[in-house]
Design an enzyme around this catalytic site. Structure first.
Site, PDB file in Angstrom:
ATOM      1  N   ARG A  43       0.822  -1.212   0.000  1.00 51.02           N
ATOM      2  CA  ARG A  43       0.000   0.000   0.000  1.00 51.02           C
ATOM      3  C   ARG A  43       0.863   1.272   0.000  1.00 51.02           C
ATOM      4  O   ARG A  43       0.480   2.279   0.596  1.00 51.02           O
ATOM      5  CB  ARG A  43      -0.962   0.017   1.192  1.00 51.02           C
ATOM      6  CG  ARG A  43      -2.038  -1.069   1.125  1.00 51.02           C
ATOM      7  CD  ARG A  43      -2.977  -0.951   2.295  1.00 51.02           C
ATOM      8  NE  ARG A  43      -3.958  -2.045   2.295  1.00 51.02           N
ATOM      9  CZ  ARG A  43      -4.588  -2.477   3.382  1.00 51.02           C
ATOM     10  NH1 ARG A  43      -4.350  -1.904   4.551  1.00 51.02           N
ATOM     11  NH2 ARG A  43      -5.460  -3.462   3.312  1.00 51.02           N
ATOM     12  N   ARG A  47      -3.676   6.307   0.538  1.00 52.47           N
ATOM     13  CA  ARG A  47      -4.308   7.456   1.175  1.00 52.47           C
ATOM     14  C   ARG A  47      -3.421   8.215   2.145  1.00 52.47           C
ATOM     15  O   ARG A  47      -3.774   9.308   2.573  1.00 52.47           O
ATOM     16  CB  ARG A  47      -5.574   6.987   1.900  1.00 52.47           C
ATOM     17  CG  ARG A  47      -6.697   6.567   0.957  1.00 52.47           C
ATOM     18  CD  ARG A  47      -7.867   6.025   1.738  1.00 52.47           C
ATOM     19  NE  ARG A  47      -7.542   4.749   2.351  1.00 52.47           N
ATOM     20  CZ  ARG A  47      -8.328   4.119   3.227  1.00 52.47           C
ATOM     21  NH1 ARG A  47      -9.466   4.681   3.607  1.00 52.47           N
ATOM     22  NH2 ARG A  47      -7.971   2.954   3.730  1.00 52.47           N
ATOM     23  N   ARG A  56      -7.987  11.670  -5.555  1.00 51.53           N
ATOM     24  CA  ARG A  56      -9.249  11.030  -5.164  1.00 51.53           C
ATOM     25  C   ARG A  56     -10.375  12.033  -4.950  1.00 51.53           C
ATOM     26  O   ARG A  56     -11.546  11.653  -4.955  1.00 51.53           O
ATOM     27  CB  ARG A  56      -9.016  10.204  -3.890  1.00 51.53           C
ATOM     28  CG  ARG A  56      -8.297   8.909  -4.144  1.00 51.53           C
ATOM     29  CD  ARG A  56      -9.229   7.831  -4.688  1.00 51.53           C
ATOM     30  NE  ARG A  56     -10.061   7.288  -3.617  1.00 51.53           N
ATOM     31  CZ  ARG A  56     -11.352   7.468  -3.501  1.00 51.53           C
ATOM     32  NH1 ARG A  56     -12.003   8.199  -4.401  1.00 51.53           N
ATOM     33  NH2 ARG A  56     -12.034   6.930  -2.500  1.00 51.53           N
ATOM     34  N   ASP A  94      -6.672  -3.133  -7.196  1.00 55.33           N
ATOM     35  CA  ASP A  94      -7.326  -3.647  -6.003  1.00 55.33           C
ATOM     36  C   ASP A  94      -7.581  -5.133  -6.188  1.00 55.33           C
ATOM     37  O   ASP A  94      -7.844  -5.582  -7.314  1.00 55.33           O
ATOM     38  CB  ASP A  94      -8.649  -2.921  -5.743  1.00 55.33           C
ATOM     39  CG  ASP A  94      -9.191  -3.206  -4.351  1.00 55.33           C
ATOM     40  OD1 ASP A  94     -10.006  -4.150  -4.208  1.00 55.33           O
ATOM     41  OD2 ASP A  94      -8.792  -2.522  -3.401  1.00 55.33           O
ATOM     42  N   TYR A 175     -14.797 -12.090   0.772  1.00 58.41           N
ATOM     43  CA  TYR A 175     -15.464 -10.839   0.396  1.00 58.41           C
ATOM     44  C   TYR A 175     -16.734 -11.118  -0.400  1.00 58.41           C
ATOM     45  O   TYR A 175     -17.767 -10.460  -0.217  1.00 58.41           O
ATOM     46  CB  TYR A 175     -14.529  -9.970  -0.437  1.00 58.41           C
ATOM     47  CG  TYR A 175     -13.540  -9.165   0.368  1.00 58.41           C
ATOM     48  CD1 TYR A 175     -13.960  -8.098   1.161  1.00 58.41           C
ATOM     49  CD2 TYR A 175     -12.180  -9.458   0.320  1.00 58.41           C
ATOM     50  CE1 TYR A 175     -13.061  -7.352   1.887  1.00 58.41           C
ATOM     51  CE2 TYR A 175     -11.263  -8.708   1.045  1.00 58.41           C
ATOM     52  CZ  TYR A 175     -11.712  -7.657   1.832  1.00 58.41           C
ATOM     53  OH  TYR A 175     -10.816  -6.919   2.559  1.00 58.41           O
TER      54      TYR A 175
END
Length: 379
Positions: A43, A47, A56, A94, A175
Site C-alpha cells: 500500500r 491514502r 481522489r 485492487d 469478500y
C-alpha cells in the site's frame, strides 16, 4: 522520471521498455546475494499520501483503478516522492477487481471500505458468476490493468521494477460471500463447512481467473507478482491446508509454467503455522511475513523445510504501527528487524500495508533505516 499526470496514449510495445537501472529487488527475490536488502511497502501508493488524496477528490476509487493514466500516476507517486529509497513499485489496483470481472458489483464506500451489495448467499448464487462458457474473458474484462502496467513500465523509465498482484482465492471468496469486510467471517466460513463442494468450486474458479490474470500482468510488463491471502489467519491449520493452500499452489504452478523466471511472492497474513507448507509445497520464490513472527524463527523453519532443495526468500515484517512512533523508535525497530533477518537474502517491507493516517515523512525514516542497517550488516 517521466510524469504521468497527463492522459497520454498507452504504449503496448513491451520490447521497448526502458532498461532497468535498479534490479536489487529482482536479484534478491531470486535468492542472489546482494549489497543490501531491497525495500518497498505494501500500500505504498495510497491514502497516506496527500498527492494521492488530491486525485481522489475528483475521482472515485475504481475510476482510478480503471484509468491507465490515473493508475500510472498514483503508482509512481511514492517512487517520485522517495527518490532512490524504494526498490520496487506496485501497480495501483485492487484485489477486488477479480470479483468485479466475474460479474459481481463491488463498490468502495468512503469510510466503510469495500461493499458488495449482492453477495453470494448460497451455492445457487454461483450461477450469477460469469464464465468462459457465457463469453467471459479474463483478458478482456481486466485489460485496463494490463494497460496501466504497460503504461507504468514506461513512466518508471527503468528506475525500479514493477510488481503486479492478485488477491488469493479464500480472501476473495470471503469478500464475495460476506459482502465486505467482517469481524467473524461467519458467513464465509459457514460455506466451508456447510457447502464444501460449492466452496471448492468457487475457490477453483477464482484460482483459475487469478492465475490467468497474473500471466496477463506479466505479459503486459509486470516484472514480479504477489498473491495476497489477506484473510489466511481466519483459518485454522486444517482449514488452511484444505481451502487455501491447494489454490495458492495451483496459481503459482500455472504462472510458473508460462513464466518460470518471474519471481512470485505469497503473503498469507496470520498463517505462520503454514510456513513449512508454503515453502515446500508451492513454487513461490518469496514468502512474506506479517509482524507476529520472529524473522529468525521463520528463516530457521523455512530452511529446515526445504533442506537446500531450493531457495526461498523472506519478506517483511515491521509492524506498520511502529510508523506511529518517533524517529528514534522507528530507526531502532528497523535495525532490530534487519538483524533478525540476518545476512540471508530478504526483502524489507512492513508486516502489512501502509495506513491512511501514517505520516509520509516517517515512512521515509523507515526506508532510510533499511538502507543503513542492511548495508551495514552485509559489509
Amino acid at each position: 522520471m517521466t510524469s504521468a499526470n497527463r492522459d497520454h496514449d498507452v504504449n503496448f510495445d513491451t520490447a521497448s521498455f526502458p532498461p532497468l537501472t535498479n534490479d536489487l529487488y529482482l536479484r534478491t527475490a531470486r535468492g542472489e546475494p546482494t549489497e543490501r536488502a531491497p525495500v518497498w511497502c505494501m500500500r505504498q501508493a495510497g491514502r497516506y499520501l496527500p498527492e494521492f488524496r488530491a486525485i481522489r477528490v475528483e475521482n472515485e476509487f475504481f475510476k482510478v483503478c480503471r484509468s491507465p493514466a490515473l493508475a500510472t500516476e498514483v503508482t509512481v507517486q511514492p517512487i517520485r516522492r522517495y527518490t532512490g529509497l524504494l526498490d520496487a513499485a506496485i501497480i495501483f489496483s485492487d484485489i477486488l477487481v477479480i470479483p468485479q470481472a466475474m460479474g459481481l458489483d463491488v463498490q468502495m464506500v468512503p469510510g466503510k471500505g469495500p461493499h458488495l451489495p449482492e453477495p453470494l448467499r448460497s451455492p445457487d448464487d454461483l450461477s450469477r458468476l460469469t464464465d468462459k462458457q457465457s463469453g467471459y474473458s479474463v483478458d478482456r474484462e481486466l485489460d485496463y490493468v494490463y494497460k496501466a502496467i504497460t503504461n507504468t513500465r514506461h513512466a518508471l523509465n527503468g528506475e525500479v521494477p514493477l510488481l503486479g498482484f492478485v488477491g488469493a482465492p479464500w480472501t476473495l471468496m470471503a469478500y464475495m460471500v460476506e459482502g465486505g469486510g467482517s469481524k467473524t467471517f461467519a458467513l464465509a466460513k459457514s460455506w466451508l463447512f456447510k457447502h464444501p463442494e460449492a466452496s471448492h468450486e468457487l475457490l477453483s474458479r477464482i484460482a483459475d481467473v487469478a492465475a490467468e490474470f497474473l500471466v496477463g500482468q506479466i505479459r503486459a510488463g509486470a516484472q514480479a507478482v504477489q498473491v495476497f491471502e489477506s484473510w489466511a489467519g481466519e483459518l485454522g491449520p486444517q482449514d488452511f491446508a484444505t481451502f487455501s493452500l491447494p489454490y495458492l499452489a495451483r496459481i503459482a504452478t500455472r504462472v510458473k509454467a508460462t513464466y518460470p523466471d518471474v519471481p512470485m511472492t505469497v503473503f498469507a497474513k496470520g498463517a505462520h503455522y503454514a510456513l513449512e507448507q508454503l515453502a515446500k509445497d508451492t513454487l513461490y520464490d518469496v514468502i512474506s511475513l506479517d509482524w507476529t513472527i520472529d524473522p529468525a524463527v521463520a528463516r530457521s523453519r523455512v530452511d529446515a523445510a526445504v533442506q537446500g532443495r531450493r531457495k526461498v526468500v523472506l519478506q517483511g515484517n515491521l509492524d506498520p504501527t511502529v510508523l506511529f512512533g518517533d524517529e528514534q523508535t522507528i530507526r531502532e525497530r528497523t535495525r532490530e528487524m534487519c538483524r533478525a533477518f540476518g545476512p540471508a537474502s530478504h526483502i524489507a517491507n512492513l508486516g502489512h500495508g501502509m495506513m491512511p493516517s501514517h505520516d509520509p515523512e516517517l515512512l521515509r525514516v523507515f526506508l532510510e533505516s533499511v538502507h543503513e542497517a542492511s548495508s551495514a550488516l552485509r559489509k
